[in-house]
Scaffold this active site. Structure first.
Site, PDB file in Angstrom:
ATOM      1  N   SER A 148     -11.572  15.652  26.679  1.00 36.55           N
ATOM      2  CA  SER A 148     -11.465  16.440  27.905  1.00 36.55           C
ATOM      3  C   SER A 148     -10.048  16.909  28.199  1.00 36.55           C
ATOM      4  O   SER A 148      -9.838  17.696  29.122  1.00 36.55           O
ATOM      5  CB  SER A 148     -11.987  15.641  29.106  1.00 36.55           C
ATOM      6  N   LYS A 194      -6.304  12.166  33.433  1.00 29.17           N
ATOM      7  CA  LYS A 194      -6.622  13.486  33.998  1.00 29.17           C
ATOM      8  C   LYS A 194      -5.428  14.032  34.789  1.00 29.17           C
ATOM      9  O   LYS A 194      -4.503  13.313  35.133  1.00 29.17           O
ATOM     10  CB  LYS A 194      -7.830  13.390  34.949  1.00 29.17           C
TER      11      LYS A 194
END
Length: 229
Positions: free
Chosen positions: A149, A187
């Site tokens: 991701s 993230k």
């Protein structure tokens, strides 16, 4: 030839480096180019990097250097900040001589961290030898990246994330976030009022939004190590 957006982005990065000595954030680049998401910025940066116009500085998250300008651009100095007295203070670290190649520091290796859906980051007794040149001040640890991701930020499955331990971070920084006290993920951090949004760097993934108190910052990305098989 560069696309119009690629040309616009490299000019914006150069202008910001000339003015401040610091590369713009992904949010600033998104707004300057009127893009809908930061994933578009990541794609443009990757394309410019592949074509040799910019490079990512390996020991600083999000730090960019302009290597060359498009042929039709007005010539400007390279963005190596030490060459510009006006921004020398912002680039003193960049201009220092590199650490000796054999200067290695052992830092704790605490299992795996998700760059995808959150997974448990395991505590362990292992350590990882890291070139001192990749680490700045502070206490550091390493986590092995699992998932894809964050690939548009240059972070791939199997990489080792080098993390500076901290419990706070600014918007737009890449963090190790502990979700609901049991799952950790890597993230981009964004705070939206009382909630926290964790953004991936892969258009195939959706942002993750959590309520107050559900996310605890455990560190900020300081660098990466990659294993080549």
């Amino acid at each position: 030839m560069l696309t119009a957006k690629q040309h616009e982005l490299i000019q914006f990065i150069q202008k910001r480096l000339d003015e401040t000595g610091i590369s713009p954030s992904f949010e600033e680049m998104k707004e300057a180019l009127d893009l809908k998401s930061k994933s578009g910025v990541h794609r443009l940066i990757s394309a410019l990097e592949e074509r040799g116009f910019i490079r990512r500085l390996p020991n600083r998250a999000r730090a960019l250097e302009v290597i060359k300008q498009p042929e039709d651009a007005t010539p400007t100095p390279r963005a190596t900040v030490a060459a510009n007295d006006a921004v020398a203070s912002a680039s003193a670290v960049m201009s220092k001589a590199p650490e000796p190649a054999n200067d290695v520091i052992e830092i704790p290796l605490h299992g795996r961290i998700a760059a995808g859906a959150p997974i448990e980051a395991l505590e362990g007794q292992n350590s990882l030898p890291v070139p001192a040149a990749l680490l700045g001040p502070g206490e550091h640890y390493a986590l092995e990246v699992s998932g894809d991701s964050m690939i548009e930020a240059g972070i791939f499955d199997g990489d080792f994330a080098l993390v500076r331990r901290t419990d706070s971070a600014r918007d737009g920084e890449i963090v190790v976030a502990l979700v609901r006290g049991e799952e950790a993920t890597l993230k981009y951090l964004h705070k939206d009022g009382g909630s926290v949004r964790l953004d991936p760097a892969n258009a195939a993934y959706d942002p993750q939004v959590y309520g107050p108190g559900e996310v605890q910052v455990q560190g900020k990305l300081a660098g990466l190590l990659r294993r080549y098989h």
